[in-house]
Design a protein around this motif. Structure first.
Motif, mmCIF file in Angstrom:
data_model
loop_
_atom_site.group_PDB
_atom_site.id
_atom_site.type_symbol
_atom_site.label_atom_id
_atom_site.label_comp_id
_atom_site.label_asym_id
_atom_site.label_seq_id
_atom_site.Cartn_x
_atom_site.Cartn_y
_atom_site.Cartn_z
ATOM 1 N N HIS A 300 0.835 -1.198 0.000
ATOM 2 C CA HIS A 300 0.000 0.000 0.000
ATOM 3 C C HIS A 300 0.876 1.257 0.000
ATOM 4 N N LYS A 301 0.444 2.260 -0.731
ATOM 5 C CA LYS A 301 1.148 3.545 -0.642
ATOM 6 C C LYS A 301 1.028 4.126 0.764
ATOM 7 N N SER A 302 -0.053 3.784 1.459
ATOM 8 C CA SER A 302 -0.223 4.268 2.835
ATOM 9 C C SER A 302 0.795 3.665 3.792
ATOM 10 N N GLY A 303 1.526 2.640 3.341
ATOM 11 C CA GLY A 303 2.616 2.122 4.170
ATOM 12 C C GLY A 303 3.643 3.197 4.483
ATOM 13 N N PHE A 304 3.760 4.184 3.592
ATOM 14 C CA PHE A 304 4.697 5.282 3.852
ATOM 15 C C PHE A 304 4.252 6.123 5.054
ATOM 16 N N GLU A 305 2.966 6.046 5.413
ATOM 17 C CA GLU A 305 2.539 6.735 6.636
ATOM 18 C C GLU A 305 3.179 6.087 7.853
ATOM 19 N N ILE A 306 3.297 4.784 7.856
ATOM 20 C CA ILE A 306 3.943 4.095 8.977
ATOM 21 C C ILE A 306 5.373 4.595 9.125
ATOM 22 N N SER A 309 5.226 8.872 10.020
ATOM 23 C CA SER A 309 4.445 9.423 11.123
ATOM 24 C C SER A 309 5.149 9.194 12.458
ATOM 25 N N PRO A 310 5.235 10.226 13.309
ATOM 26 C CA PRO A 310 5.834 10.058 14.643
ATOM 27 C C PRO A 310 5.106 9.023 15.489
ATOM 28 N N GLU A 311 3.839 8.757 15.169
ATOM 29 C CA GLU A 311 3.059 7.795 15.941
ATOM 30 C C GLU A 311 3.692 6.410 15.937
ATOM 31 N N PHE A 312 4.409 6.078 14.859
ATOM 32 C CA PHE A 312 4.951 4.722 14.721
ATOM 33 C C PHE A 312 6.473 4.677 14.848
ATOM 34 N N SER A 313 7.082 5.794 15.181
ATOM 35 C CA SER A 313 8.549 5.859 15.141
ATOM 36 C C SER A 313 9.214 4.884 16.115
ATOM 37 N N ARG A 314 8.580 4.622 17.240
ATOM 38 C CA ARG A 314 9.213 3.740 18.234
ATOM 39 C C ARG A 314 9.303 2.287 17.754
ATOM 40 N N ILE A 328 11.798 9.182 2.601
ATOM 41 C CA ILE A 328 10.368 8.866 2.472
ATOM 42 C C ILE A 328 9.543 10.155 2.513
ATOM 43 N N PRO A 329 8.686 10.394 1.514
ATOM 44 C CA PRO A 329 7.844 11.596 1.563
ATOM 45 C C PRO A 329 6.717 11.445 2.593
ATOM 46 N N TRP A 330 6.344 12.549 3.210
ATOM 47 C CA TRP A 330 5.196 12.578 4.117
ATOM 48 C C TRP A 330 3.991 12.025 3.382
ATOM 49 N N THR A 331 3.314 11.058 3.999
ATOM 50 C CA THR A 331 2.173 10.379 3.371
ATOM 51 C C THR A 331 1.121 10.093 4.426
ATOM 52 N N ARG A 332 -0.156 10.286 4.077
ATOM 53 C CA ARG A 332 -1.247 9.977 5.001
ATOM 54 C C ARG A 332 -2.422 9.343 4.236
ATOM 55 N N LEU A 333 -2.998 8.305 4.839
ATOM 56 C CA LEU A 333 -4.246 7.741 4.321
ATOM 57 C C LEU A 333 -5.307 8.823 4.414
ATOM 58 N N LEU A 334 -5.980 9.113 3.304
ATOM 59 C CA LEU A 334 -6.853 10.285 3.241
ATOM 60 C C LEU A 334 -8.256 9.971 3.756
ATOM 61 N N LYS A 335 -8.565 10.537 4.931
ATOM 62 C CA LYS A 335 -9.901 10.444 5.499
ATOM 63 C C LYS A 335 -10.026 11.517 6.586
ATOM 64 N N GLU A 336 -11.241 11.718 7.052
ATOM 65 C CA GLU A 336 -11.489 12.731 8.093
ATOM 66 C C GLU A 336 -10.859 12.261 9.404
ATOM 67 N N THR A 339 -4.103 14.255 12.421
ATOM 68 C CA THR A 339 -2.805 13.608 12.241
ATOM 69 C C THR A 339 -1.729 14.681 12.363
ATOM 70 N N THR A 340 -0.505 14.322 12.078
ATOM 71 C CA THR A 340 0.577 15.313 12.093
ATOM 72 C C THR A 340 0.903 15.736 10.670
ATOM 73 N N ASP A 341 1.261 17.008 10.503
ATOM 74 C CA ASP A 341 1.635 17.504 9.176
ATOM 75 C C ASP A 341 3.129 17.297 8.949
ATOM 76 N N THR A 342 3.656 17.910 7.917
ATOM 77 C CA THR A 342 5.069 17.716 7.579
ATOM 78 C C THR A 342 6.016 18.271 8.637
ATOM 79 N N GLN A 343 5.493 19.158 9.499
ATOM 80 C CA GLN A 343 6.296 19.716 10.592
ATOM 81 C C GLN A 343 5.963 19.080 11.940
ATOM 82 N N SER A 344 5.250 17.955 11.905
ATOM 83 C CA SER A 344 4.856 17.197 13.108
ATOM 84 C C SER A 344 3.875 17.953 14.003
ATOM 85 N N ARG A 345 3.133 18.896 13.428
ATOM 86 C CA ARG A 345 2.086 19.604 14.164
ATOM 87 C C ARG A 345 0.760 18.887 13.970
#
Length: 466
Positions: A300-306, A309-314, A328-336, A339-345
């Motif tokens: 999945h292209k959404s694998g790049f979210e893993i 994303s700081p959520e999975f860094s550990r 790896i480019p910033w990637t997010r599964l698109l839905k409402e 999440t964190t943006d490219t600056q981790s906000r």
């Protein structure tokens, strides 16, 4: 070094007289037919794949670097397989459809299947143009089932090297050109190694493709022919031709040890839905006789979210995190959701995607062939918002990704009316690796979404040695 040789080759093509260009065109066409450098449309009619006349000249040290990089990234992808079964958050980011999940569970029913083999292609924005140093490397996506290019990579380079040998290659002394690793050979090595690991004493290989479709590449029958030349008993077949004799899997009268599949799991499920029995192929997956294994479905292209994303860094080592941050480019599964943006906000994802149109791309999560990709800065605000609405209505089927710059470079090519002209094309690369070697697939197109299926072409690749 590379720049001078590229310029010398350009001067060589500019110096050719009309008769020499006609001879060159005739010779290239003969090679295209001899080596079967074709693509089939949806009706099964073949067309010649477009080729540029100038190859990429890759240095040995670059091949060594990209082998280390791709192999490290491949190892991180492999880690996702175990994490996928253990972590519901990852399954949510990389969802499988209900029937796919049933196959996945069946194959890993008692324990995580060992010796998973994925033979894939890792696509990047890298272009081996005349620059001496390749920088700004970003991954675009992974393809780990039925990859394109295994046949085309070596034969395209063979065709162009033959044309250059007569009039050009001798002029670049003390440098020389050689072929890169042959991905057909890399696949053969992976198959032999895997057969030994799972205890198969023979080496009969079935190349499986769904013959409901007339279009696509010519690679499966060509791979079968190549393996026969290597002395490996190989055949091309439809998965419906498999059957059991006792505990062994057969295709026609041949006992099969390893199956290489060209079809994603959803294709096999669709065949089953039409009333065809897929139990034999399920048995092959359970026996771990299939390459790519079930792990290949996790491209999945959404694998790049893993990875981004700081959520999975550990879940990853410091070395892996550094790899992801750089490549790896910033990637997010698109839905409402938040999440964190490219600056981790922390942001609301959909408003963020709407606002940052020019910095983003929207892609189908699991489609291939460049289908459905929309690059934000190439469309107006209204079309961008319409596409976001479409993406949100198809639950978990699209990703938003940071725009990755695709370079343009100038190539000489033969026009349909028999002239050599120099034109600008976008170009991208895909890397095929095994444990010791790397092969590079170069592709070009007038469009920024580069794909042979979209009538793009292939860039020959040769190694430049002192």
């Amino acid at each position: 070094m590379r720049k001078q040789i590229v310029q010398k080759l350009s001067r060589y093509f500019n110096s050719l007289k009309a008769r020499e260009i006609r001879d060159l065109s005739r010779a290239l066409n003969q090679e295209i037919q001899r080596l079967n450098i074709h693509y089939l449309n949806d009706s099964g009619n073949r067309r010649d794949i477009k080729l540029v006349l100038r190859p990429w000249f890759i240095k040995p040290k670059e091949l060594a670097f990209f082998h280390r990089l791709i192999y490290a990234f491949k190892a991180a992808n492999h880690k996702l397989f175990a994490l996928y079964l253990a972590d519901a958050r990852i399954r949510e980011i990389m969802p499988l459809r209900r029937q796919e999940w049933k196959w996945f569970q069946l194959i890993n029913k008692h324990r995580l299947q060992r010796h998973q083999v994925v033979f894939g292609r890792w696509d990047t924005n890298v272009s081996f143009d005349e620059r001496e140093n390749i920088t700004d490397i970003k991954f675009l996506e992974t393809n780990t089932v039925g990859i394109g290019g295994i046949h085309y990579i070596p034969v395209v380079s063979e065709a162009i090297k033959k044309l250059l040998k007569t009039g050009f290659e001798k002029t670049i002394h003390p440098y020389s050109l050689r072929f890169q690793a042959d991905p057909r050979q890399l696949l053969a090595e992976e198959i032999k190694l895997h057969a030994r690991r799972i205890g198969r004493r023979g080496l009969n290989v079935a190349f499986l493709e769904n013959r409901d479709y007339a279009g696509g590449t010519v690679e499966i029958p060509e791979l079968s022919k190549y393996f026969l030349k290597l002395g490996i008993n190989a055949l091309a077949a439809d998965p419906r031709q498999l059957h059991l004799k006792g505990k062994e899997i057969y295709c026609r009268d041949t006992r099969i040890d390893i199956m290489y599949r060209d079809s994603e799991l959803q294709e096999l499920i669709d065949i089953e839905r039409k009333g065809h029995n897929m139990e034999v192929l399920k048995r092959a997956f359970i026996n771990n006789q299939v390459i790519s294994s079930i792990e290949g479905e996790l491209d999945h292209k959404s694998g790049f979210e893993i990875f981004s994303s700081p959520e999975f860094s550990r879940l990853f080592t410091a070395q892996e995190r550094a790899l992801f941050k750089k490549y790896i480019p910033w990637t997010r599964l698109l839905k409402e959701r938040k999440t964190t943006d490219t600056q981790s906000r922390i942001v609301d994802l959909v408003p963020y995607v709407i606002k940052h149109k020019d910095a983003l791309t929207i892609k189908p999560n699991r489609a291939y062939g460049g289908k459905g990709v929309v690059i934000g800065h190439t469309v107006d605000k209204k079309k961008w918002q319409e596409y976001i609405v479409k993406a949100l209505s198809a639950r978990d089927e699209y990703v938003a990704q940071s725009f990755v710059n695709i370079r343009e470079e100038t190539f000489p090519w033969l026009t349909p009316d028999g002239r050599i002209t120099f034109d600008k094309f976008y170009s991208v690369s895909g890397f095929v690796v095994n444990h010791h070697s790397t092969a590079v697939l170069g592709r070009f197109s007038k469009e920024m979404v580069v794909n042979v299926a979209r009538k793009g072409g292939i860039i020959p690749t040769l190694v430049l040695e002192a």
